[in-house]
Write an enzyme that holds these catalytic residues in place. Structure first.
Site, mmCIF file in Angstrom:
data_model
loop_
_atom_site.group_PDB
_atom_site.id
_atom_site.type_symbol
_atom_site.label_atom_id
_atom_site.label_comp_id
_atom_site.label_asym_id
_atom_site.label_seq_id
_atom_site.Cartn_x
_atom_site.Cartn_y
_atom_site.Cartn_z
ATOM 1 N N SER A 153 32.175 39.381 44.513
ATOM 2 C CA SER A 153 31.839 38.910 45.850
ATOM 3 C C SER A 153 32.605 39.710 46.904
ATOM 4 O O SER A 153 33.812 39.914 46.785
ATOM 5 C CB SER A 153 32.180 37.424 45.970
ATOM 6 N N GLY A 154 31.908 40.177 47.922
ATOM 7 C CA GLY A 154 32.540 40.933 48.996
ATOM 8 C C GLY A 154 32.629 42.425 48.708
ATOM 9 O O GLY A 154 33.178 43.198 49.496
ATOM 10 N N THR A 158 25.227 43.509 49.129
ATOM 11 C CA THR A 158 24.127 43.225 50.045
ATOM 12 C C THR A 158 24.007 44.311 51.109
ATOM 13 O O THR A 158 22.905 44.735 51.454
ATOM 14 C CB THR A 158 24.324 41.836 50.695
ATOM 15 N N ASN A 200 34.397 36.406 51.490
ATOM 16 C CA ASN A 200 33.407 37.152 52.258
ATOM 17 C C ASN A 200 32.819 36.238 53.328
ATOM 18 O O ASN A 200 32.294 35.181 53.012
ATOM 19 C CB ASN A 200 32.315 37.632 51.281
ATOM 20 N N SER A 203 28.783 35.794 52.689
ATOM 21 C CA SER A 203 28.520 35.884 51.253
ATOM 22 C C SER A 203 27.123 35.362 50.914
ATOM 23 O O SER A 203 26.747 34.263 51.334
ATOM 24 C CB SER A 203 29.580 35.056 50.520
ATOM 25 N N SER A 204 26.355 36.159 50.174
ATOM 26 C CA SER A 204 25.024 35.679 49.740
ATOM 27 C C SER A 204 25.248 34.689 48.621
ATOM 28 O O SER A 204 25.836 35.036 47.603
ATOM 29 C CB SER A 204 24.166 36.820 49.196
ATOM 30 N N GLY A 459 28.252 39.635 40.550
ATOM 31 C CA GLY A 459 28.871 40.174 39.340
ATOM 32 C C GLY A 459 29.656 39.085 38.621
ATOM 33 O O GLY A 459 29.682 37.913 39.052
ATOM 34 N N GLU A 461 32.162 36.458 37.494
ATOM 35 C CA GLU A 461 33.059 35.642 38.333
ATOM 36 C C GLU A 461 34.091 34.936 37.485
ATOM 37 O O GLU A 461 33.768 34.360 36.449
ATOM 38 C CB GLU A 461 32.254 34.600 39.122
HETATM 39 N N1 LIG Z 1 29.357 50.345 53.490
HETATM 40 C C1 LIG Z 1 29.950 49.479 54.292
HETATM 41 N N2 LIG Z 1 30.423 49.860 55.506
HETATM 42 C C2 LIG Z 1 31.050 49.002 56.318
HETATM 43 N N3 LIG Z 1 31.292 47.692 56.008
HETATM 44 C C3 LIG Z 1 30.844 47.245 54.815
HETATM 45 C C4 LIG Z 1 30.154 48.099 53.895
HETATM 46 N N4 LIG Z 1 29.856 47.386 52.801
HETATM 47 C C5 LIG Z 1 30.309 46.139 53.036
HETATM 48 N N5 LIG Z 1 30.903 46.045 54.238
HETATM 49 C C6 LIG Z 1 31.558 44.846 54.834
HETATM 50 O O1 LIG Z 1 31.927 43.957 53.801
HETATM 51 C C7 LIG Z 1 31.297 42.689 53.973
HETATM 52 C C8 LIG Z 1 30.900 42.157 52.603
HETATM 53 O O2 LIG Z 1 29.872 42.938 52.057
HETATM 54 P P1 LIG Z 1 28.605 42.301 51.322
HETATM 55 O O3 LIG Z 1 28.199 41.047 51.995
HETATM 56 O O4 LIG Z 1 27.594 43.369 51.147
HETATM 57 O O5 LIG Z 1 29.272 41.925 49.906
HETATM 58 P P2 LIG Z 1 28.554 41.346 48.617
HETATM 59 O O6 LIG Z 1 29.012 42.173 47.468
HETATM 60 O O7 LIG Z 1 27.082 41.266 48.831
HETATM 61 O O8 LIG Z 1 29.221 39.907 48.521
HETATM 62 P P3 LIG Z 1 28.615 38.508 48.019
HETATM 63 O O9 LIG Z 1 28.438 38.623 46.548
HETATM 64 O O10 LIG Z 1 29.699 37.544 48.414
HETATM 65 O O11 LIG Z 1 27.355 38.303 48.787
HETATM 66 C C9 LIG Z 1 30.130 42.940 54.899
HETATM 67 O O12 LIG Z 1 29.817 41.810 55.665
HETATM 68 C C10 LIG Z 1 30.635 44.077 55.761
HETATM 69 O O13 LIG Z 1 31.459 43.547 56.792
#
Ligand SMILES: Nc1ncnc2c1ncn2[C@@H]1O[C@H](COP(=O)(O)OP(=O)(O)OP(=O)(O)O)[C@@H](O)[C@H]1O
Length: 673
Positions: A153-154, A158, A200, A203-204, A459, A461
């Protein structure tokens, strides 16, 4: 490895440290750290790895390292990360590290142009290179492709999924409205399916598989989103620093005064489903001024707004309304959706008290009368029917008196609380299904030749307390791991052998036994849980006992008291179990497993919402899978298995990904923080 050569040796906090070997023992090595000359220490031979001659040099593809091992791979990624090079290849696999800030021009339109039509490896590693490879392979091989995005997560899954979608629609779209709609759909999905967690802010809380469909001529014609496992427990409760789904706060912060009055909205602290978590809004200094004082919770007023460059509840509410319009939702439907969200919030405020009679049942508290009224109005229900359905359960007798006689069983306070929460979860998850359906309807296509699918799913957890949600996520990850084992390790090695390349064999652990432990017919944990749910008086304790008794000597399963961690050793045998997953052992606490595994509502609640006077609410339930399942079981206290439902959707998903995963393997993205 020789004396005097640089090596990576274990470090208690940093993972690895550079050093040199000063002595070689039977099964350990004496290492002198580079940063602490003279302070030698012993390290087991299998934990010491050869280092590159220049550890400050980096390469774009980890396969180009002179020595490829855990330590050199991590060091390469670290050195690159320190130079804002967040992407690194491992052949066709892309590793992404979350920079948590906008790297200038990294995703600019010029960068998109640069990657179009360029082979993997000709330009620096980038998520666009992966997207373009998928596109080119699809075009040349005339086969659909899948990109799997994995990470904790984070980690950035996404965000990277969105970059892939943006890249494909910008590069290979027709420049029409449809490209814009595919991208615009995201804010709507995020409003209803994303939440602030400790890891996050956005977080999705659901997994998704997004397909971008292409015509014979390889132009984007439409899209389709499938979703998996929305985290339902969050609708009723969140931990102290977390929040419910964004939509609840956006509605409180951004709704016009007219909507506020019609839906009886107030500040987040006035709603039970929000006030046990964080009740602060996301806003900037400027947007905070636009939120009326009476919409802010005391916590928000005291501690100020939550800050995130990408989140702003007031502004996001307005942007979401614009996005809804763009994807074709009219004002009536928009208000219908907000009304149901408000209805769920009010439902949470209904309180019960013991009836004080011999029935052992409960009543709705006097103070909740107005709430009940609002709730019934917002959801199109008859107030009296709602009251009865929340405090009694309808059962059909099957023995004794006349078969099929309806009897009303009074509920205890605890049971009524559970019934109320189950209703709220059912309504919200039907609403989420509706959001996804509407999103899909806004980029329709009659026919498509091929598609590129992007799987964005949580992924592995592992928290201090792990429940049913982690169990399902980790089961999914076991299946993905098996898929990688088969496709990357087994099939690749078979090919090397066939071609006589004489490459050293890479050993990997087959995880079929772990998958069987979860999904085998009758004896698998999912079936044991379903069996428990079907008992007249199911209990989490009995379920845990059955798991242990059916798998006494299973290598992958053990009792919590055998955990290496003290917190888990306090968990009793009938309160949990440990599974040794490919990525590590996880202790699952089985409290609420039985409840979380059942998607069915009491018959009276199901009937209540299915017969709502409000067409929108009625249709939400008519179109949901639950109502179809429960109709089949009419007459019985229905049970709809969440775990097995997940298994059933996972299987075709993985077979889709497998079918469109050919040789050479197409892209995979591993995101990390
Ligand atoms: N390539 C990037 N450039 C800049 N900021 C990023 C980038 N990737 C992620 N972030 C930052 O990190 C935060 C978390 O990323 P994201 O929501 O894609 O994580 P995730 O892996 O989908 O998490 P979850 O499983 O909790 O949904 C985003 O809201 C953004 O602020």
């Amino acid at each position: 490895m020789e004396d005097g050569k640089p090596v990576w040796a274990p470090h208690p906090t940093d993972g690895f440290q550079l050093g040199t070997i000063v002595d070689i023992g039977a099964d350990s090595l004496t290492i002198e750290p580079l940063k602490q000359k003279g302070k030698t220490f012993l390290a087991p031979v299998n934990q010491v790895f050869p280092a590159e001659d220049d550890p400050n040099k980096h390469v774009e593809d980890n396969c180009s390292l002179m020595y490829l091992n855990e330590a050199t791979l991590l060091n390469n990624i670290r050195v690159r990360y320190s130079k804002d090079k967040i992407y690194t290849f491992v052949a066709n696999i892309l590793i992404a590290v979350n920079p948590y800030y906008d790297i200038p021009k990294l995703y600019s339109p010029e960068t998109i142009k640069q990657y179009q039509g360029r082979s993997l490896g000709t330009l620096p590693p980038h998520v666009y290179a992966i997207a373009d490879k998928a596109f080119r392979d699809m075009k040349v091989l005339k086969m659909s492709q899948s990109i799997i995005v994995s990470g904790e997560s984070g980690a950035g899954k996404t965000e990277n999924t969105k970059f892939v979608l943006r890249y494909l629609t910008t590069s290979y779209g027709t420049g029409q409205d449809i490209d814009e709609r595919i991208v615009e759909a995201n804010p709507l999905l995020e409003a209803f399916g994303n939440a602030k967690t400790v890891r996050n802010n956005n977080s999705s809380r659901f997994g998704k598989f997004v397909e971008i469909h292409f015509s014979e001529k390889n132009a984007v014609v439409g899209g389709f989103v499938s979703h998996y496992l929305l985290e339902k427990s969050r609708i009723c409760r969140q931990s102290q620093e977390e929040r419910n789904y964004h939509i609840f706060y956006r509605l409180c912060a951004g709704a016009s005064e007219d909507i506020r009055q019609r839906f009886y909205l107030s500040s987040p602290d006035t709603f039970r489903y929000l006030n046990r978590g964080c009740t602060r809004f996301f806003s900037t200094k400027d947007t905070d001024k636009q939120i009326l004082q009476n919409r802010k919770s005391p916590e928000h007023l005291k501690a100020g707004p939550l800050k995130d460059p990408l989140l702003d509840d007031h502004g996001d509410f307005n942007r979401m309304c614009v996005a809804m319009k763009k994807i074709g939702l009219d004002d009536t439907e928009k208000l219908d959706m907000f009304r149901v969200v408000a209805g769920v919030m009010h439902l949470g405020n209904i309180d019960f008290e013991e009836a004080g009679s011999t029935s052992g049942g409960c009543n709705i508290r006097n103070q909740s009368r107005e709430t009940l009224e609002h709730c019934a109005e917002l959801l199109g229900l008859d107030e009296e029917d709602l009251r009865i359905s929340l405090t009694t359960r309808v059962m059909l007798t099957t023995a004794g008196g006349a078969k099929g006689t309806v009897i009303k069983v009074p509920l205890k306070v605890e049971q009524a609380n559970n019934a109320r929460d189950a209703l709220a979860k059912a309504i919200y998850s039907c609403l989420f299904d509706h959001v996804v359906t509407r999103v899909n309807q806004c980029f329709p296509f009659d026919a498509s030749a091929t598609f590129i699918g992007v799987l964005d799913i949580a992924g592995f957890e592992y928290f201090e307390h792990n429940s049913f949600e982690q169990f399902c996520i980790n089961y999914c990850n076991e299946k993905l791991q098996q898929f990688f084992n088969e496709r990357i390790l087994k099939e690749e090695q078979e090919l090397y052998q066939k071609e006589g390349l004489g490459v050293n064999e890479v050993h990997y652990v087959d995880n079929q036994d772990c998958i069987d432990l979860v999904e085998a017919k009758l004896v698998g944990i999912l079936d044991i849980l379903d069996e428990e749910n079907r008992l007249p008086q199911p209990s989490d304790q009995h379920f845990a006992e059955m798991v242990h008794s059916k798998h006494k000597d299973h290598f992958r399963l053990t009792v919590p008291r055998k955990s290496k961690l003290a917190v888990h050793r306090n968990v009793r045998d009938d309160e949990g179990f440990i599974i040794r997953h490919f990525a590590g052992a996880v202790c699952y606490e089985t409290t609420k497993f039985v409840e979380k595994n059942n998607d069915a509502l009491h018959m009276s609640l199901e009937a209540l919402v299915s017969e709502s006077k409000d067409r929108f609410v009625r249709e939400l339930f008519e179109n949901s899978n639950n109502s179809k399942d429960s109709k089949q079981k009419a007459g019985k206290l229905s049970f709809i298995s969440v775990g097995n439902k997940f298994k059933v959707v996972l299987t075709p998903l993985l077979s889709t990904v497998t079918t469109f995963w050919h040789h050479p393997p197409p892209p995979l993205m591993l995101c990390g923080r």
